[in-house]
Design a protein around this motif. Structure first.
Motif, PDB file in Angstrom:
ATOM      1  N   GLU A  90       0.608  -1.329   0.082  1.00  0.00           N
ATOM      2  CA  GLU A  90      -0.375  -0.012   0.534  1.00  0.00           C
ATOM      3  C   GLU A  90       0.234   0.887   0.244  1.00  0.00           C
ATOM      4  O   GLU A  90       0.293   1.832  -0.339  1.00  0.00           O
ATOM      5  N   THR A  91       2.203   0.980   0.993  1.00  0.00           N
ATOM      6  CA  THR A  91       2.974   2.567   1.058  1.00  0.00           C
ATOM      7  C   THR A  91       2.902   3.031  -1.194  1.00  0.00           C
ATOM      8  O   THR A  91       3.246   4.067  -0.418  1.00  0.00           O
ATOM      9  N   THR A  92       3.072   1.785  -1.427  1.00  0.00           N
ATOM     10  CA  THR A  92       3.939   1.859  -2.770  1.00  0.00           C
ATOM     11  C   THR A  92       2.878   1.980  -3.556  1.00  0.00           C
ATOM     12  O   THR A  92       2.832   3.266  -4.593  1.00  0.00           O
ATOM     13  N   ALA A  93       1.181   1.936  -3.811  1.00  0.00           N
ATOM     14  CA  ALA A  93       0.377   1.825  -4.377  1.00  0.00           C
ATOM     15  C   ALA A  93      -0.126   3.141  -4.118  1.00  0.00           C
ATOM     16  O   ALA A  93      -0.560   3.838  -5.189  1.00  0.00           O
ATOM     17  N   VAL A  94       0.273   3.859  -2.994  1.00  0.00           N
ATOM     18  CA  VAL A  94      -0.085   5.181  -3.011  1.00  0.00           C
ATOM     19  C   VAL A  94       0.343   6.499  -3.749  1.00  0.00           C
ATOM     20  O   VAL A  94      -0.333   7.144  -4.723  1.00  0.00           O
ATOM     21  N   ALA A  95       1.772   6.199  -4.221  1.00  0.00           N
ATOM     22  CA  ALA A  95       2.412   6.971  -5.375  1.00  0.00           C
ATOM     23  C   ALA A  95       1.065   6.594  -6.644  1.00  0.00           C
ATOM     24  O   ALA A  95       1.208   7.521  -7.813  1.00  0.00           O
ATOM     25  N   THR A  96       1.351   5.439  -6.945  1.00  0.00           N
ATOM     26  CA  THR A  96       0.362   5.104  -7.687  1.00  0.00           C
ATOM     27  C   THR A  96      -0.080   6.026  -8.116  1.00  0.00           C
ATOM     28  O   THR A  96      -0.885   6.203  -9.013  1.00  0.00           O
ATOM     29  N   VAL A 119       0.649  13.097  -1.268  1.00  0.00           N
ATOM     30  CA  VAL A 119       0.166  12.374  -0.685  1.00  0.00           C
ATOM     31  C   VAL A 119       1.049  12.550   1.240  1.00  0.00           C
ATOM     32  O   VAL A 119       0.751  11.382   1.641  1.00  0.00           O
ATOM     33  N   VAL A 120       1.241  13.766   1.354  1.00  0.00           N
ATOM     34  CA  VAL A 120       2.270  13.782   2.593  1.00  0.00           C
ATOM     35  C   VAL A 120       0.832  13.801   3.377  1.00  0.00           C
ATOM     36  O   VAL A 120      -0.297  14.658   2.930  1.00  0.00           O
ATOM     37  N   ASP A 121       1.360  13.762   4.677  1.00  0.00           N
ATOM     38  CA  ASP A 121      -0.851  13.818   5.814  1.00  0.00           C
ATOM     39  C   ASP A 121      -1.036  15.067   6.482  1.00  0.00           C
ATOM     40  O   ASP A 121      -1.527  15.469   6.679  1.00  0.00           O
ATOM     41  N   GLU A 122       0.888  16.299   6.098  1.00  0.00           N
ATOM     42  CA  GLU A 122      -0.064  16.886   6.832  1.00  0.00           C
ATOM     43  C   GLU A 122       0.598  18.350   5.705  1.00  0.00           C
ATOM     44  O   GLU A 122       1.699  18.006   5.412  1.00  0.00           O
ATOM     45  N   PRO A 123       0.402  19.760   5.798  1.00  0.00           N
ATOM     46  CA  PRO A 123       1.321  20.772   4.865  1.00  0.00           C
ATOM     47  C   PRO A 123       2.655  20.388   5.922  1.00  0.00           C
ATOM     48  O   PRO A 123       2.744  20.167   7.003  1.00  0.00           O
ATOM     49  N   VAL A 124       3.687  20.812   5.108  1.00  0.00           N
ATOM     50  CA  VAL A 124       4.729  20.962   5.312  1.00  0.00           C
ATOM     51  C   VAL A 124       5.692  22.369   5.164  1.00  0.00           C
ATOM     52  O   VAL A 124       4.901  22.840   3.918  1.00  0.00           O
TER      53      VAL A 124
END
Lengths: 338, 377, 98
Positions: free
Chosen positions: B146-152, C34-39
């Motif tokens: 899932e960690t990598t799938a997120v980028a996809t 996809v980072v979880d919060e503003p950076v």
């Protein structure tokens, strides 16, 4: 041989697959000559007895992408690779180098001249010259840019092999490892990494000449393709000793360490072009280190391990928090996701 | 605090020794032999191997490498799909780890030797760049958890170039833990959960599992101290007969996870059942593109003929593979009829032989598991 | 699974979707989708395959280490055998903090 077996990239990556290919295909068909260090020994070159010493001959073909990279280029690589292979046999004064260039149709003259200038510069540093050569041109697409083959010939009275280590000998590396492989990988730019990574490509013959004067060197090898891991495995198994390495003693530049972490590539598997691994008798370590550190190319030399009677051919690596057996690389190092 | 210094703190030999001593004491308090725990993370195994931590584990502690390497458990037909596309003249971009993973007859590396065009990328963003520079069709062979799938997912939601499509072999970890712990004879007493996957899913995803199976789960990071501390916490729970989900990786994981990433992940992918190489059919273990994204799904864009790769018949070998049993700690490589014969490092059958850190690979290379704890220093 | 690498944000693109990240010696652009919060610049982020997946709160590093100390302390209770190890550890910590 398995049906339909083909040559793949791993057969050129400097590890076990490459040694298998050489053994099965080339050594099987070669005739050994008594007294001569030849193909079957799979050393850095051949040694032919002559007078009170040996004539050492070695040859190497060079392809690299990109052809120009921080710290060097294919021309410098072609000279240093061959000069270093001679030096690793104890032959530090090259009598002659040859160079064959196979060039792709359409290759720019300007680039070729740049490569030639760089070969000349490396020759000056190594105190040698290219005395004869050959040029072939192939059609567009039949070869990628340019391939350089260099052969070197030198005479030595102090032949050094890669199989002379005894239990108790220390392992010395002449400086920080993995600079060349990471510099080229990053220069290729498909990884989009930026950083101050420079190849270490350099002729080692002067450095080696200085340390051989001190005596006590029992084995030498330059850890090129396959890196330190491949070279030390070969030295240990040919010498019939085990090796214990201290990972924290192995010199590594910060930038290289960073690139290794980001890409998930073990620096011990990555190529060097200006470093040597030495087996040195324990009583000679201080003298050899002194000699190394007095030369610019050996300033960061370090003792990184010890040969043991136990576990011959295997390399135990102390990591600081634990211990493992070092694996041999089995192909080109690739960036990992996991 | 300088970060690099912080990283070094997580490799500090003195702290590692103290944790190792503590680990020893807790295993003695438990007193059973062996005490088996499992990690489900290739990076945990990489770190355990790279830092040589196994040599420091208590003798009675058996840390089993579970099905945690997404590359190794990519199933044979999935690799075949990539190979078939490459041999049909489509450019295939993928992560470096995938190159040597064998299909029925060929790996992607073999396909390359046969003239297929394979591009190794570090990120899907590079595959997008490749596609922008050409008119050729490019397929991104998307592997990873899932960690990598997120980028996809993120890249798909941004919009792919017209000539780029996705062959998803992405996998989802939580379901496989169920399967492994339900394998008959399984002796696994606790799980070390993968920190980076939990960065996305959050540690709460493991709570129903821990409660249902009464097995403790500890989320741990990847530095040597993270792993030692994770094991210590796990053993404390085993000793005290607890089965909590404990997060020892708070610098990267919280309870609910990365909501931005989860949103993107589930908008693009849906879980489906599928085989994991050498393990089992895992319900909801595969991540497949949702119907809305059919236009970028390589399986819809191309007619992928993997049967032509099988020559005579599909390989029956995988049916004899016992990787699942090896991973669940109830069998050893020597119990496998394929080990060292049909299944060797150059032509592996099961996941345990594919991975450089796989149990079978290590047995094959060193003639058994070299127990550095027993050899003299 | 999943090689995760921490790094420090050097700059952020004007669109806010990409950042230049220093990995303690090499730099690379990472995506911020996809980072979880503003950076912001100077923040530490955890990265995987070219995407930042978590902003790492700096205080959490200290928190984690304290957690480990606590684990060791618990296991150490009534055990004098480890006194020497703890002494060594404290000395090492003093040296590295000093």
């Amino acid at each position: 041989m398995k049906r339909n077996e083909r040559v793949s990239m791993k057969h050129g990556a400097g590890g076990r697959a490459m040694r298998d290919l050489i053994e099965r295909v080339f050594i099987a068909g070669a005739k050994a000559i008594p007294g001569v260090v030849g193909l079957a020994e799979m050393d850095d070159g051949a040694a032919i007895p002559m007078g009170d010493g040996f004539l050492v001959v070695t040859t190497d073909s060079h392809v690299v992408v990109p052809r120009f990279f921080p710290g060097g280029d294919i021309g410098r690589l072609a000279i240093c690779g061959t000069v270093n292979d001679l030096a690793m046999m104890g032959a530090t004064e090259p009598l002659a180098l040859t160079c064959a260039a196979i060039i792709e149709e359409g290759f720019p003259f300007e680039e070729l001249e740049r490569i030639q200038r760089s070969m000349r510069q490396a020759c000056d540093e190594a105190g040698c010259s290219v005395l004869t050569g050959d040029t072939k041109v192939m059609g567009k697409g039949e070869i990628d840019g340019v391939v350089l083959n260099t052969t070197g010939v030198a005479f030595t009275r102090t032949l050094v092999r890669d199989n002379g280590m005894k239990a108790g000998d220390r392992i010395i590396v002449t400086g920080p490892i993995a600079d060349h492989g990471f510099a080229v990988l990053v220069a290729r730019n498909d990884l989009k990494l930026e950083g101050d990574l420079r190849s270490d490509v350099a002729p080692l013959n002067e450095l080696v000449r200085m340390i051989l004067k001190r005596g006590g060197v029992t084995a030498m090898k330059d850890p090129t393709r396959g890196g330190v891991s491949s070279a030390i495995h070969e030295m240990a198994s040919k010498s019939g000793v085990g090796v214990v390495l201290d990972e924290q003693a192995i010199p590594l530049r910060d930038e290289v360490r960073a690139a290794a972490e980001v890409l998930g590539i073990d620096p011990l598997h990555v190529a060097n072009e200006g470093k040597a691994l030495l087996g040195v008798r324990a009583d000679a370590v201080d003298a050899v280190l002194d000699a190394l550190r007095s030369h610019p190319l050996g300033r960061e030399a370090a003792v990184i391990g010890t040969c043991t009677q136990s576990h011959p051919g295997r390399i135990r690596l102390h990591t600081g928090v634990g211990e493992r057996l070092l694996a041999e690389p089995d192909g080109e190092p690739l960036p990992r996701i996991c | 605090m300088d970060k690099q210094l912080a990283q070094l703190k997580f490799r500090d030999p003195a702290r590692a020794r103290a944790l190792g001593e503590a680990l020893n004491r807790v295993t003695q308090e438990i007193g059973r032999d062996p005490i088996s725990v499992m990690h489900v993370c290739g990076s945990h195994e990489q770190a355990i191997a790279r830092y040589g931590l196994r040599a420091t584990f208590p003798r009675t502690l058996n840390v089993i490498m579970g099905p945690g390497c997404p590359v190794c458990i990519t199933d044979v037909p999935e690799v075949d799909e990539g190979v078939a596309l490459a041999l049909a003249g489509v450019r295939v971009a993928t992560y470096g780890d995938m190159l040597k993973v064998p299909g029925t007859k060929r790996s992607l590396a073999d396909a390359r030797a046969d003239g297929g065009r394979i591009d190794i990328v570090y990120s899907i963003a590079q595959a997008v760049d490749l596609a922008r520079d050409t008119d050729e069709e490019i397929v991104f062979f998307a592997t990873g958890f899932e960690t990598t799938a997120v980028a996809t997912a993120a890249e798909i939601l941004r919009g792919l170039p017209k000539n780029l499509s996705i062959l998803s072999a992405h996998k989802y970890i939580p379901p496989v833990m169920e399967i492994v712990s339900e394998m008959p004879g399984s002796r696994v007493e606790g799980f070390l959960a993968a920190g980076h996957a939990a960065t996305i899913t959050g540690s709460a995803v493991f709570e129903p599992f821990a409660a249902r199976h009464k097995l403790p789960v500890v989320v741990a990071g990847f530095e040597p101290l993270d792993i030692l501390a994770g094991l210590l916490a796990l053993l404390e729970q085993i000793r005290d007969r607890k089965h909590d989900v404990q997060n020892l990786f708070p610098r990267c994981v919280n309870r609910e996870g990365n909501l931005v990433a989860q949103d993107k992940l589930w908008r693009v992918f849906e879980p489906q059942g599928g085989r994991w190489r050498g393990i089992a059919h895992i319900p909801n273990g595969n991540l497949r593109l949702r119907e809305e994204f059919a236009n970028v799904d390589a399986r819809k864009r191309f007619k992928i003929d993997i049967k032509s790769l099988w020559e005579d018949a599909p390989s029956q070998l995988t049916q004899h593979c016992i990787c699942g049993d090896i991973m669940s700690g109830i069998a050893a490589p020597k119990d496998c009829p394929l080990f060292g014969k049909a299944c060797i490092p150059d032509s592996p059958v099961g996941a345990c032989m594919v991975s450089s850190e796989g149990t079978c690979r290590i047995w094959h290379q060193y003639g058994g598991v070299p127990d550095l704890r027993e050899e003299q220093r | 699974m999943c090689l995760g690498v921490p790094g420090k944000i050097l700059s952020i693109s004007t669109e806010g979707d990409r950042a230049d990240v220093d990995f303690f010696g090499v730099r690379r652009e990472v995506r911020l989708d996809v980072v979880d919060e503003p950076v912001s610049v100077g923040d530490y982020v955890l990265n995987h395959v070219g995407f930042a997946i978590r902003r790492i709160p700096e205080s959490e590093i200290g928190v984690t280490l304290e957690l480990y100390e606590e684990l060791i302390r618990r296991a150490d209770e009534n055990d004098l055998m480890t006194a020497d190890v703890r002494g060594e550890m404290n000395a090492a910590r003093k040296a590295s903090d000093g």
